[in-house]
Design a protein around this motif. Structure first.
Motif, PDB file in Angstrom:
ATOM      1  N   ARG A  83      16.035   0.360  -9.872  1.00 23.87           N
ATOM      2  CA  ARG A  83      16.874   1.372 -10.514  1.00 23.87           C
ATOM      3  C   ARG A  83      16.322   2.787 -10.399  1.00 23.87           C
ATOM      4  NH1 ARG A  83      15.612   3.145 -15.606  1.00 23.87           N
ATOM      5  NH2 ARG A  83      13.790   2.173 -16.544  1.00 23.87           N
ATOM      6  N   ILE A  84      15.024   2.957 -10.211  1.00 22.11           N
ATOM      7  CA  ILE A  84      14.438   4.293 -10.085  1.00 22.11           C
ATOM      8  C   ILE A  84      14.128   4.634  -8.634  1.00 22.11           C
ATOM      9  CG2 ILE A  84      12.455   5.743 -10.692  1.00 22.11           C
ATOM     10  CD1 ILE A  84      12.310   4.135 -13.327  1.00 22.11           C
ATOM     11  N   LEU A  85      13.475   3.732  -7.919  1.00 18.51           N
ATOM     12  CA  LEU A  85      13.044   4.025  -6.557  1.00 18.51           C
ATOM     13  C   LEU A  85      14.152   3.829  -5.519  1.00 18.51           C
ATOM     14  CD1 LEU A  85       9.548   2.286  -6.715  1.00 18.51           C
ATOM     15  CD2 LEU A  85      10.103   4.677  -7.155  1.00 18.51           C
ATOM     16  N   GLY A  86      15.010   2.852  -5.721  1.00 18.09           N
ATOM     17  CA  GLY A  86      16.054   2.527  -4.753  1.00 18.09           C
ATOM     18  C   GLY A  86      16.985   3.677  -4.419  1.00 18.09           C
ATOM     19  N   PRO A  87      17.489   4.422  -5.415  1.00 18.09           N
ATOM     20  CA  PRO A  87      18.404   5.518  -5.086  1.00 18.09           C
ATOM     21  C   PRO A  87      17.798   6.593  -4.183  1.00 18.09           C
ATOM     22  CG  PRO A  87      18.603   4.965  -7.401  1.00 18.09           C
ATOM     23  CD  PRO A  87      17.442   4.174  -6.858  1.00 18.09           C
ATOM     24  N   TYR A  88      16.513   6.874  -4.323  1.00 18.65           N
ATOM     25  CA  TYR A  88      15.884   7.872  -3.469  1.00 18.65           C
ATOM     26  C   TYR A  88      15.892   7.421  -2.015  1.00 18.65           C
ATOM     27  CZ  TYR A  88      14.368  10.294  -7.638  1.00 18.65           C
ATOM     28  OH  TYR A  88      14.355  10.978  -8.816  1.00 18.65           O
ATOM     29  N   ILE A  89      15.590   6.156  -1.786  1.00 20.64           N
ATOM     30  CA  ILE A  89      15.572   5.628  -0.425  1.00 20.64           C
ATOM     31  C   ILE A  89      16.988   5.607   0.146  1.00 20.64           C
ATOM     32  CG2 ILE A  89      15.004   3.630   1.003  1.00 20.64           C
ATOM     33  CD1 ILE A  89      12.901   2.921  -1.177  1.00 20.64           C
ATOM     34  N   ARG A  90      17.931   5.108  -0.632  1.00 22.58           N
ATOM     35  CA  ARG A  90      19.321   5.018  -0.153  1.00 22.58           C
ATOM     36  C   ARG A  90      19.901   6.403   0.117  1.00 22.58           C
ATOM     37  NH1 ARG A  90      19.387   1.176  -4.281  1.00 22.58           N
ATOM     38  NH2 ARG A  90      20.582   2.569  -5.619  1.00 22.58           N
ATOM     39  N   LEU A 100       7.812   5.779   0.311  1.00 17.75           N
ATOM     40  CA  LEU A 100       8.837   4.802  -0.073  1.00 17.75           C
ATOM     41  C   LEU A 100       9.626   4.342   1.148  1.00 17.75           C
ATOM     42  CD1 LEU A 100      10.194   6.260  -3.427  1.00 17.75           C
ATOM     43  CD2 LEU A 100       8.574   4.378  -3.095  1.00 17.75           C
ATOM     44  N   LEU A 101       9.906   5.260   2.071  1.00 16.87           N
ATOM     45  CA  LEU A 101      10.590   4.874   3.313  1.00 16.87           C
ATOM     46  C   LEU A 101       9.722   3.941   4.145  1.00 16.87           C
ATOM     47  CD1 LEU A 101      12.161   8.310   4.300  1.00 16.87           C
ATOM     48  CD2 LEU A 101      13.365   6.297   3.428  1.00 16.87           C
ATOM     49  N   LEU A 102       8.428   4.230   4.207  1.00 18.72           N
ATOM     50  CA  LEU A 102       7.507   3.353   4.929  1.00 18.72           C
ATOM     51  C   LEU A 102       7.446   1.979   4.273  1.00 18.72           C
ATOM     52  CD1 LEU A 102       5.389   2.880   7.139  1.00 18.72           C
ATOM     53  CD2 LEU A 102       3.686   3.841   5.575  1.00 18.72           C
ATOM     54  N   VAL A 117       0.848  -1.203   0.000  1.00 18.64           N
ATOM     55  CA  VAL A 117       0.000   0.000   0.000  1.00 18.64           C
ATOM     56  C   VAL A 117       0.884   1.253   0.000  1.00 18.64           C
ATOM     57  CG1 VAL A 117      -1.667   1.315   1.371  1.00 18.64           C
ATOM     58  CG2 VAL A 117      -1.968  -1.143   1.084  1.00 18.64           C
ATOM     59  N   ALA A 118       1.908   1.264   0.857  1.00 16.73           N
ATOM     60  CA  ALA A 118       2.816   2.412   0.915  1.00 16.73           C
ATOM     61  C   ALA A 118       3.565   2.587  -0.405  1.00 16.73           C
ATOM     62  CB  ALA A 118       3.801   2.244   2.075  1.00 16.73           C
ATOM     63  N   LEU A 119       3.975   1.492  -1.011  1.00 17.43           N
ATOM     64  CA  LEU A 119       4.667   1.557  -2.304  1.00 17.43           C
ATOM     65  C   LEU A 119       3.751   2.148  -3.373  1.00 17.43           C
ATOM     66  CD1 LEU A 119       7.121   0.928  -4.068  1.00 17.43           C
ATOM     67  CD2 LEU A 119       6.192  -1.381  -4.372  1.00 17.43           C
ATOM     68  N   ALA A 120       2.501   1.708  -3.401  1.00 18.87           N
ATOM     69  CA  ALA A 120       1.544   2.237  -4.378  1.00 18.87           C
ATOM     70  C   ALA A 120       1.332   3.733  -4.167  1.00 18.87           C
ATOM     71  CB  ALA A 120       0.221   1.484  -4.281  1.00 18.87           C
ATOM     72  N   LEU A 121       1.196   4.163  -2.908  1.00 22.56           N
ATOM     73  CA  LEU A 121       1.015   5.588  -2.634  1.00 22.56           C
ATOM     74  C   LEU A 121       2.266   6.382  -2.992  1.00 22.56           C
ATOM     75  CD1 LEU A 121      -0.913   5.386   0.754  1.00 22.56           C
ATOM     76  CD2 LEU A 121      -1.817   6.126  -1.456  1.00 22.56           C
ATOM     77  N   GLY A 122       3.441   5.794  -2.751  1.00 23.61           N
ATOM     78  CA  GLY A 122       4.687   6.454  -3.120  1.00 23.61           C
ATOM     79  C   GLY A 122       4.818   6.636  -4.617  1.00 23.61           C
ATOM     80  N   PRO A 131       1.250  15.951  -7.063  1.00 24.86           N
ATOM     81  CA  PRO A 131       2.105  16.833  -6.280  1.00 24.86           C
ATOM     82  C   PRO A 131       1.781  16.901  -4.786  1.00 24.86           C
ATOM     83  CG  PRO A 131       1.138  17.999  -8.147  1.00 24.86           C
ATOM     84  CD  PRO A 131       0.573  16.634  -8.144  1.00 24.86           C
ATOM     85  N   LEU A 132       0.550  16.695  -4.389  1.00 23.33           N
ATOM     86  CA  LEU A 132       0.208  16.804  -2.971  1.00 23.33           C
ATOM     87  C   LEU A 132       0.459  15.510  -2.195  1.00 23.33           C
ATOM     88  CD1 LEU A 132      -3.038  18.955  -3.114  1.00 23.33           C
ATOM     89  CD2 LEU A 132      -0.735  19.652  -2.488  1.00 23.33           C
ATOM     90  N   LEU A 133       0.822  14.451  -2.879  1.00 20.49           N
ATOM     91  CA  LEU A 133       1.090  13.171  -2.230  1.00 20.49           C
ATOM     92  C   LEU A 133       2.603  12.979  -2.163  1.00 20.49           C
ATOM     93  CD1 LEU A 133      -0.642  10.814  -1.145  1.00 20.49           C
ATOM     94  CD2 LEU A 133      -0.370   9.731  -3.355  1.00 20.49           C
TER      95      LEU A 133
END
Length: 141
Positions: A54-61, A32-34, A12-17, A24-26
């Protein structure tokens, strides 16, 4: 049972991320951290997939390492958020509730500008090279 609940909450958190990338308001990064937190406790396979994406991982790291975000990303986020808040306030039928939209707007603006600003436009930092050590090669003494 608990692992399945964490895994479900992670999805659910991944889908919202992912939705937050386009809306823009989400917020994207907190979801992604959750998701990473939930997958860490619910599904090691999904956590490994998310962290190596390759796209989401760098933001979290980058966020976890305290590297911050590029100035360009901050500007884009604010340039999309404030017109969206203004449009929402204009559409809002309850006049006093319009002012409540300033709370998340000011809060997110302060939060973004207090985050460290990393040079460059891409997540993931600068790649390691012979003259430039990677984040795992830097000693923190």
């Amino acid at each position: 049972m608990i692992r399945a609940l964490f895994t479900l909450l992670g999805f659910v958190a991944l889908a919202l991320g992912v939705l937050g990338i386009f809306l823009p308001l989400l917020p994207t990064t907190p979801f992604l951290l959750l998701a990473a937190f939930c997958f860490l406790r619910g599904s090691a396979r999904m956590h490994a997939w998310l962290m190596s994406h390759r796209i989401l991982g760098p933001y979290i790291r980058d966020f976890q390492a305290g590297r911050g975000i590029p100035l360009r990303s901050k500007c884009i986020a604010l340039a999309l958020m404030w017109p969206s808040l203004a449009l929402s306030a204009w559409i809002m039928p309850v006049p006093w509730a319009r002012w409540l939209l300033l709370i998340p707007g000011i809060g997110v603006t302060i939060y973004l500008w207090r985050l460290p600003t990393r040079p460059g436009g891409e997540a993931g930092g600068t790649p390691a090279g012979p003259d430039r050590p990677g984040p795992d090669q830097i000693s923190r003494e």
